[in-house]
Design an enzyme around this catalytic site. Structure first.
Site, PDB file in Angstrom:
ATOM      1  N   LYS A  76       0.860  -1.187   0.000  1.00  0.00           N
ATOM      2  CA  LYS A  76       0.000   0.000   0.000  1.00  0.00           C
ATOM      3  C   LYS A  76       0.896   1.238   0.000  1.00  0.00           C
ATOM      4  O   LYS A  76       1.951   1.245   0.651  1.00  0.00           O
ATOM      5  CB  LYS A  76      -0.886  -0.048   1.263  1.00  0.00           C
ATOM      6  CG  LYS A  76      -1.903   1.080   1.377  1.00  0.00           C
ATOM      7  CD  LYS A  76      -2.770   0.899   2.645  1.00  0.00           C
ATOM      8  CE  LYS A  76      -3.849   1.968   2.751  1.00  0.00           C
ATOM      9  NZ  LYS A  76      -4.722   1.776   3.941  1.00  0.00           N
ATOM     10  N   SER A 151      -9.678   1.853   2.962  1.00  0.00           N
ATOM     11  CA  SER A 151      -8.786   2.588   2.113  1.00  0.00           C
ATOM     12  C   SER A 151      -7.738   1.729   1.396  1.00  0.00           C
ATOM     13  O   SER A 151      -7.140   2.195   0.438  1.00  0.00           O
ATOM     14  CB  SER A 151      -8.062   3.664   2.935  1.00  0.00           C
ATOM     15  OG  SER A 151      -7.219   3.067   3.905  1.00  0.00           O
ATOM     16  N   SER A 175      -9.803  -0.534   7.212  1.00  0.00           N
ATOM     17  CA  SER A 175      -9.270  -0.434   5.849  1.00  0.00           C
ATOM     18  C   SER A 175      -8.553  -1.648   5.310  1.00  0.00           C
ATOM     19  O   SER A 175      -8.213  -1.688   4.127  1.00  0.00           O
ATOM     20  CB  SER A 175      -8.348   0.775   5.734  1.00  0.00           C
ATOM     21  OG  SER A 175      -9.131   1.939   5.624  1.00  0.00           O
TER      22      SER A 175
HETATM   23  N1  GLN Z   1     -13.196   4.427   6.560  1.00  0.00           N
HETATM   24  C1  GLN Z   1     -12.451   4.768   7.716  1.00  0.00           C
HETATM   25  C2  GLN Z   1     -11.942   6.191   7.615  1.00  0.00           C
HETATM   26  O1  GLN Z   1     -12.112   6.775   6.610  1.00  0.00           O
HETATM   27  C3  GLN Z   1     -11.318   3.797   7.946  1.00  0.00           C
HETATM   28  C4  GLN Z   1     -10.085   4.118   7.209  1.00  0.00           C
HETATM   29  C5  GLN Z   1      -8.911   3.244   7.577  1.00  0.00           C
HETATM   30  O2  GLN Z   1      -9.056   2.200   8.222  1.00  0.00           O
HETATM   31  N2  GLN Z   1      -7.736   3.688   7.185  1.00  0.00           N
HETATM   32  O3  GLN Z   1     -11.383   6.720   8.513  1.00  0.00           O
END
Ligand code: GLN
Length: 481
Positions: A76, A151, A175
């Site tokens: 990532k 994400s 995410s």
């Molecule tokens: N959807 C969540 C956010 O936007 C989780 C994102 C994540 O786990 N990086 O914060």
């Protein structure tokens, strides 16, 4: 050659049936063909990849290889890696070539794993659809009209599309688990503190945790063995003895107590999600697991608590992007103040700005007690719920997301999108480990995953149960056309 699991690739490499260069070349060819449409990788460097593969082959020839030597992996874009653009999918870091490497990446490089490239994500890991990337949305490999989740959507998409046998993701509020669910792969977020955060771009530091994403739980266990461990460079890294996360893979499910949180089986879930849960429940029962009802009553409070706390930490962490030392700097400005303002206005996307504003607000004088402090108290209540539940069961079975992957451009409001994190976020508030594995398909042919949540340091138990489920089912073996 790109269909192998990580375990299969490892066996073939060690027995010299394939070389690391052959394997990496096969992936690079598949990536060249399919990635332009998928947009799962945002940075590739075939020369670097092949150089790492040649080094791996030498190591195998010399007889000092590990099980992971020569196995390709994708990172990532949140992990800093020397010599690679490490942009966190933001315009702010689009020009940033990292001068250092994240510990977790270094751990895999030390094993001789081969870097295939860097995967797309929501900017600074803020989002649930991958549409917040500066580099454009990633497509869901099962249906390009749908999002891969976020994400870590790029990592999930490239593993599902068989453009990498495995990838690393990060999970602040779901995410790893949510995109794994939307793409039909397996991914685990470990107990907070298990994997070093050093060199992983900080979003919400008290939540952020890296983890493996792969076709199977077994592959995740193998990777986690290499990823985890104490790191003096991360002040929240846990000083514990090295564990073998594969140790419970052969533990039968018989007698395992699985908790079903009654609040999670709500009518808010789509029928596809209920079916995936039922599929898993049936399988667990057939294998002799015991199902017990548990309750996680504070779950609904976890969304407001998370979005207050994560935004507060994000606002603080992202103050470092000011145009002074590295990253984007506005081309034209009158004085220093204006340079800061313009740099940040140009460099950040709208979701990141929204989080910074929320974070600044909840930490400001007069609102700190009403929002930030209150959210910290809720965080404790949410964590306590889990301890009550784990007094009655070994693992918790839960949905990962209320629906299968939405369409690209569905244009949900920010709040609607935040609400879809309902099943993943409580785990991060509590710092617990949890895994997503595939458990069925939607009417539209999209994969649907479910979650196994464990108590602190129960990774091996979670991975073992998931592996047993995968030995007795084939949802994880399905792949997109
Ligand atoms: N959807 C969540 C956010 O936007 C989780 C994102 C994540 O786990 N990086 O914060």
């Amino acid at each position: 050659m790109t269909q192998y699991t990580l375990k299969q690739a490892s066996v073939l490499l060690q027995s010299k049936q394939i070389s690391a260069v052959e394997l990496a070349s096969a992936y690079l060819a598949a990536i060249a063909e399919k990635n332009p449409a998928l947009n799962g990788y945002i940075t590739l460097n075939p020369e670097k990849t092949l150089a790492e593969a040649r080094a791996a082959d030498e190591r195998i020839a010399q007889g000092n290889a590990s099980a992971l030597t020569g196995v390709p992996v994708a990172y990532k874009d949140i992990f800093c890696q020397t010599g690679w653009r490490s942009a966190c999918a933001s315009k702010m870091l689009d020009n940033f070539i990292s001068p250092y490497t994240a510990t977790v990446v270094q751990n895999l490089l030390d094993e001789g794993m081969v870097t295939l490239g860097r995967t797309n994500m929501d900017e600074f890991a803020m989002g649930s659809t991958n549409e917040n990337s500066f580099y454009g949305a990633t497509k869901n490999p099962w249906n390009p009209e749908h999002v891969p989740g976020g994400s870590s959507g790029g990592s999930a998409a490239v593993v599902a599309a068989r453009l990498a046998p495995a990838a690393l993701g990060s999970d602040t509020g779901g995410s790893i688990r949510q995109p794994a669910s939307h793409c039909g792969i397996t991914g685990i977020k470990p107990t907070y503190g298990t994997v070093s955060r050093f060199g992983m771009v900080a979003y919400a530091s008290s939540f952020d945790q890296a983890g493996p994403m792969a076709q199977t739980a077994e592959d995740c266990a193998i990777l986690l063995n290499a990823m985890a461990g104490f790191d003096p460079k991360d002040s929240t890294s846990l000083e514990r003895e090295k564990e073998d996360y594969t140790r419970d893979l052969n533990q039968p499910l018989k007698g395992l107590k699985i908790g079903l949180p009654k609040e999670y089986f709500s009518e808010g879930n789509s029928a596809d999600v209920q079916t995936a849960l039922q599929n898993t429940i049936d399988l667990l029962k057939a294998q002799g697991a015991e199902l017990v009802e548990v309750s996680l009553p504070q779950t609904k409070l976890s969304i407001p608590a998370y979005y207050v706390l994560a935004s507060a930490e994000a606002g603080t962490n992202l103050s470092r992007y000011d145009g002074v030392r590295y990253g984007h700097r506005a081309a034209q400005f009158g004085d220093l103040e204006e340079m800061y303002g313009k740099t940040r206005a140009e460099g950040f996307g709208s979701e990141v700005k929204r989080r910074i504003m929320i974070g600044t607000y909840v930490l400001s004088h007069g609102y700190y007690d009403a929002y930030y402090l209150k959210a910290q108290k809720l965080r404790r209540l949410v964590a306590d719920d889990f301890q009550t539940a784990f007094a009655r069961c070994d693992l918790i079975l839960a949905p990962t997301a209320p629906t299968a992957a939405p369409k690209i451009g569905a244009d949900a409001s920010p709040v609607e999108t935040y609400l879809s994190d309902i099943y993943t976020i409580a785990v991060n508030l509590a710092g617990l480990p949890a895994l997503t594995l595939p458990a069925g398909f939607s009417g539209g042919g999209l994969p649907v995953g479910v979650q196994l949540i464990g108590n602190y340091f129960a990774e091996a138990k979670i991975l073992g149960a998931a592996h047993q489920i995968q030995l007795n089912s084939d949802w994880h073996g399905k792949r997109p056309e």
